[in-house]
Design a protein around this motif. Structure first.
Motif, PDB file in Angstrom:
ATOM      1  N   VAL A  59      72.758  28.803  49.917  1.00  0.00           N
ATOM      2  CA  VAL A  59      71.934  28.390  50.898  1.00  0.00           C
ATOM      3  C   VAL A  59      72.666  27.184  51.626  1.00  0.00           C
ATOM      4  CG1 VAL A  59      69.731  27.519  51.705  1.00  0.00           C
ATOM      5  CG2 VAL A  59      69.580  29.231  50.154  1.00  0.00           C
ATOM      6  N   ILE A  60      72.684  26.916  52.736  1.00  0.00           N
ATOM      7  CA  ILE A  60      73.319  25.874  53.557  1.00  0.00           C
ATOM      8  C   ILE A  60      72.003  25.106  54.164  1.00  0.00           C
ATOM      9  CG2 ILE A  60      74.613  24.779  55.003  1.00  0.00           C
ATOM     10  CD1 ILE A  60      76.922  27.195  54.352  1.00  0.00           C
ATOM     11  N   VAL A  61      71.754  24.093  53.822  1.00  0.00           N
ATOM     12  CA  VAL A  61      70.730  23.117  54.877  1.00  0.00           C
ATOM     13  C   VAL A  61      71.571  22.220  55.645  1.00  0.00           C
ATOM     14  CG1 VAL A  61      68.618  21.932  54.719  1.00  0.00           C
ATOM     15  CG2 VAL A  61      69.104  23.481  52.851  1.00  0.00           C
ATOM     16  N   ALA A 115      78.936  32.520  45.513  1.00  0.00           N
ATOM     17  CA  ALA A 115      78.235  33.095  46.696  1.00  0.00           C
ATOM     18  C   ALA A 115      78.779  34.263  47.528  1.00  0.00           C
ATOM     19  CB  ALA A 115      77.788  32.082  47.647  1.00  0.00           C
ATOM     20  N   THR A 116      78.184  35.331  47.656  1.00  0.00           N
ATOM     21  CA  THR A 116      78.588  36.513  48.192  1.00  0.00           C
ATOM     22  C   THR A 116      77.729  36.784  49.795  1.00  0.00           C
ATOM     23  OG1 THR A 116      77.427  37.855  47.217  1.00  0.00           O
ATOM     24  CG2 THR A 116      79.652  37.620  46.219  1.00  0.00           C
ATOM     25  N   PHE A 117      76.870  36.080  49.800  1.00  0.00           N
ATOM     26  CA  PHE A 117      76.080  36.019  50.973  1.00  0.00           C
ATOM     27  C   PHE A 117      75.559  34.507  51.231  1.00  0.00           C
ATOM     28  CE2 PHE A 117      72.807  36.534  53.983  1.00  0.00           C
ATOM     29  CZ  PHE A 117      72.872  37.930  54.708  1.00  0.00           C
ATOM     30  N   ILE A 118      75.665  33.954  52.266  1.00  0.00           N
ATOM     31  CA  ILE A 118      75.393  32.683  52.896  1.00  0.00           C
ATOM     32  C   ILE A 118      74.198  32.710  53.718  1.00  0.00           C
ATOM     33  CG2 ILE A 118      76.015  30.482  53.788  1.00  0.00           C
ATOM     34  CD1 ILE A 118      77.871  31.123  51.330  1.00  0.00           C
ATOM     35  N   ILE A 119      73.045  31.864  53.173  1.00  0.00           N
ATOM     36  CA  ILE A 119      71.971  31.841  54.279  1.00  0.00           C
ATOM     37  C   ILE A 119      71.819  30.348  55.029  1.00  0.00           C
ATOM     38  CG2 ILE A 119      69.384  31.835  54.836  1.00  0.00           C
ATOM     39  CD1 ILE A 119      69.398  34.109  52.608  1.00  0.00           C
ATOM     40  N   CYS A 120      72.198  30.011  56.138  1.00  0.00           N
ATOM     41  CA  CYS A 120      71.988  28.770  56.722  1.00  0.00           C
ATOM     42  C   CYS A 120      70.938  28.368  57.279  1.00  0.00           C
ATOM     43  CB  CYS A 120      73.190  28.695  57.873  1.00  0.00           C
ATOM     44  SG  CYS A 120      73.267  26.906  58.531  1.00  0.00           S
ATOM     45  N   HIS A 121      70.073  27.448  56.863  1.00  0.00           N
ATOM     46  CA  HIS A 121      68.754  27.216  57.231  1.00  0.00           C
ATOM     47  C   HIS A 121      68.937  25.957  58.171  1.00  0.00           C
ATOM     48  CE1 HIS A 121      64.695  26.212  57.922  1.00  0.00           C
ATOM     49  NE2 HIS A 121      64.708  24.931  57.466  1.00  0.00           N
ATOM     50  N   PRO A 122      68.599  25.984  59.493  1.00  0.00           N
ATOM     51  CA  PRO A 122      68.953  24.897  60.186  1.00  0.00           C
ATOM     52  C   PRO A 122      67.721  23.890  60.309  1.00  0.00           C
ATOM     53  CG  PRO A 122      68.408  26.962  61.647  1.00  0.00           C
ATOM     54  CD  PRO A 122      68.364  27.151  60.060  1.00  0.00           C
ATOM     55  N   PHE A 123      68.001  22.602  59.811  1.00  0.00           N
ATOM     56  CA  PHE A 123      67.037  21.603  59.701  1.00  0.00           C
ATOM     57  C   PHE A 123      66.964  21.064  60.950  1.00  0.00           C
ATOM     58  CE2 PHE A 123      65.264  17.469  57.661  1.00  0.00           C
ATOM     59  CZ  PHE A 123      64.309  18.042  56.795  1.00  0.00           C
ATOM     60  N   PHE A 124      66.282  21.781  62.073  1.00  0.00           N
ATOM     61  CA  PHE A 124      66.212  21.441  63.454  1.00  0.00           C
ATOM     62  C   PHE A 124      64.653  21.901  63.905  1.00  0.00           C
ATOM     63  CE2 PHE A 124      70.332  21.593  62.951  1.00  0.00           C
ATOM     64  CZ  PHE A 124      70.970  20.628  64.121  1.00  0.00           C
ATOM     65  N   LEU A 125      64.108  21.231  64.797  1.00  0.00           N
ATOM     66  CA  LEU A 125      62.675  21.645  65.116  1.00  0.00           C
ATOM     67  C   LEU A 125      62.730  23.019  66.049  1.00  0.00           C
ATOM     68  CD1 LEU A 125      61.115  18.343  65.972  1.00  0.00           C
ATOM     69  CD2 LEU A 125      60.704  19.658  63.763  1.00  0.00           C
ATOM     70  N   SER A 126      63.489  23.157  66.719  1.00  0.00           N
ATOM     71  CA  SER A 126      63.529  24.423  67.711  1.00  0.00           C
ATOM     72  C   SER A 126      64.844  25.021  67.859  1.00  0.00           C
ATOM     73  CB  SER A 126      63.117  23.962  69.014  1.00  0.00           C
ATOM     74  OG  SER A 126      64.183  23.138  69.636  1.00  0.00           O
ATOM     75  N   ARG A 127      64.801  26.446  68.495  1.00  0.00           N
ATOM     76  CA  ARG A 127      66.010  27.097  68.392  1.00  0.00           C
ATOM     77  C   ARG A 127      66.332  26.608  70.035  1.00  0.00           C
ATOM     78  NH1 ARG A 127      68.411  31.227  66.385  1.00  0.00           N
ATOM     79  NH2 ARG A 127      68.965  32.953  67.427  1.00  0.00           N
ATOM     80  N   ALA A 152      73.848  34.670  57.290  1.00  0.00           N
ATOM     81  CA  ALA A 152      72.533  34.820  58.120  1.00  0.00           C
ATOM     82  C   ALA A 152      72.257  33.501  58.548  1.00  0.00           C
ATOM     83  CB  ALA A 152      71.494  35.711  57.438  1.00  0.00           C
ATOM     84  N   LEU A 153      71.447  33.477  59.642  1.00  0.00           N
ATOM     85  CA  LEU A 153      70.801  32.226  59.916  1.00  0.00           C
ATOM     86  C   LEU A 153      69.265  32.193  60.018  1.00  0.00           C
ATOM     87  CD1 LEU A 153      71.726  29.162  61.101  1.00  0.00           C
ATOM     88  CD2 LEU A 153      71.140  30.489  63.489  1.00  0.00           C
ATOM     89  N   SER A 154      68.652  31.504  59.358  1.00  0.00           N
ATOM     90  CA  SER A 154      67.217  31.382  59.341  1.00  0.00           C
ATOM     91  C   SER A 154      66.615  30.764  60.419  1.00  0.00           C
ATOM     92  CB  SER A 154      66.672  30.914  57.864  1.00  0.00           C
ATOM     93  OG  SER A 154      66.609  29.422  58.127  1.00  0.00           O
ATOM     94  N   GLN A 155      65.453  31.162  60.500  1.00  0.00           N
ATOM     95  CA  GLN A 155      64.608  30.357  61.872  1.00  0.00           C
ATOM     96  C   GLN A 155      64.525  28.823  61.556  1.00  0.00           C
ATOM     97  OE1 GLN A 155      63.575  31.635  64.610  1.00  0.00           O
ATOM     98  NE2 GLN A 155      64.271  33.386  64.133  1.00  0.00           N
ATOM     99  N   PRO A 156      64.579  27.933  62.481  1.00  0.00           N
ATOM    100  CA  PRO A 156      64.603  26.465  62.398  1.00  0.00           C
ATOM    101  C   PRO A 156      63.326  26.079  61.624  1.00  0.00           C
ATOM    102  CG  PRO A 156      64.606  26.963  64.542  1.00  0.00           C
ATOM    103  CD  PRO A 156      64.872  28.145  63.918  1.00  0.00           C
ATOM    104  N   LEU A 157      63.418  25.072  61.143  1.00  0.00           N
ATOM    105  CA  LEU A 157      62.261  24.286  60.376  1.00  0.00           C
ATOM    106  C   LEU A 157      61.009  24.104  61.182  1.00  0.00           C
ATOM    107  CD1 LEU A 157      61.347  22.934  57.998  1.00  0.00           C
ATOM    108  CD2 LEU A 157      61.981  20.609  58.832  1.00  0.00           C
ATOM    109  N   GLY A 158      61.277  23.859  62.393  1.00  0.00           N
ATOM    110  CA  GLY A 158      60.067  23.718  63.478  1.00  0.00           C
ATOM    111  C   GLY A 158      59.284  25.049  63.557  1.00  0.00           C
ATOM    112  N   LEU A 159      59.725  26.276  63.707  1.00  0.00           N
ATOM    113  CA  LEU A 159      59.252  27.397  63.630  1.00  0.00           C
ATOM    114  C   LEU A 159      58.432  27.942  62.717  1.00  0.00           C
ATOM    115  CD1 LEU A 159      61.577  29.387  66.161  1.00  0.00           C
ATOM    116  CD2 LEU A 159      59.900  27.851  66.662  1.00  0.00           C
TER     117      LEU A 159
END
Length: 196
Positions: A59-61, A115-127, A152-159
């Motif tokens: 996981v990348i934050v 890691a063989t699968f990276i999920i990036c979580h954007p510590f942002f409020l919106s898309r 893969a990219l998760s939804q941003p924190l604000g959502l």
């Protein structure tokens, strides 16, 4: 027929082709097309029933990045607390720009640790543009060095659904800290909770 296709699949494809040809020979083209669609639906259903692939998840934050050291250190704390809370072993902070670690650096660290699968979580409020374009481009670039590693990219924190509750908590803490009484809640009762 391609010799790399497994024998049972080759047999199934030959049977499908023969059945389709037979229906077409009988002048039943619509039935042949419907038969092919039905076979394709069955193949999709079988694929969905298969066991999911197993991955080692990293996981990348990621935040924007700042010239202020304190702001960048805050992200490191968030990533560390997320790691402790979530139980994910491979968690790396990253900054989109202005300072290290970059997304490419964090991606590489995750892969180096297995890691063989990276999920990036954007510590942002919106898309906004950074989440919709810049970060995916940087992830694509980082992944190009590591063939076979997916991301893969998760939804941003604000959502996230709990954000209004966290906002409420922050407002209540500020009211208590400043020892004030809110006009909206002059009866002294706590602010109502959101039903999320």
């Amino acid at each position: 027929m391609n010799s790399r296709v497994p024998k049972d699949r080759r047999n199934m494809l030959e049977a499908l082709s023969t059945a389709t040809q037979h229906l077409e020979d009988l002048g039943i083209e619509e039935d042949a097309h419907g038969f092919q669609e039905q076979q394709e639906q069955q193949r999709r259903w079988r694929r969905q029933q298969q066991k999911p692939k197993e991955y080692k998840v990293g996981v990348i934050v990621v935040d924007h990045g700042s010239r202020r050291k304190e702001a960048n250190e805050a992200l490191e704390s968030v990533a560390s607390e997320f790691k402790a809370l979530s139980g994910y072993e491979l968690v790396e902070p990253a900054h989109m720009e202005l300072c290290e670690p970059s997304i490419a650096t964090a991606f590489g660290r995750c892969v180096e640790r297995g890691a063989t699968f990276i999920i990036c979580h954007p510590f942002f409020l919106s898309r906004g543009r950074h989440v919709a374009e810049d970060i995916p481009n940087l992830l694509e670039e980082a992944a190009s060095i590591f063939p076979g590693v997916e991301w893969a990219l998760s939804q941003p924190l604000g959502l996230q659904a709990d954000i209004p509750r966290l906002m409420q908590q922050a407002v209540e803490e500020c009211i208590a800290e400043k020892n004030i009484q809110s006009e909206d809640h002059a009866d002294g009762l706590p602010m109502p909770e959101f039903n999320i």
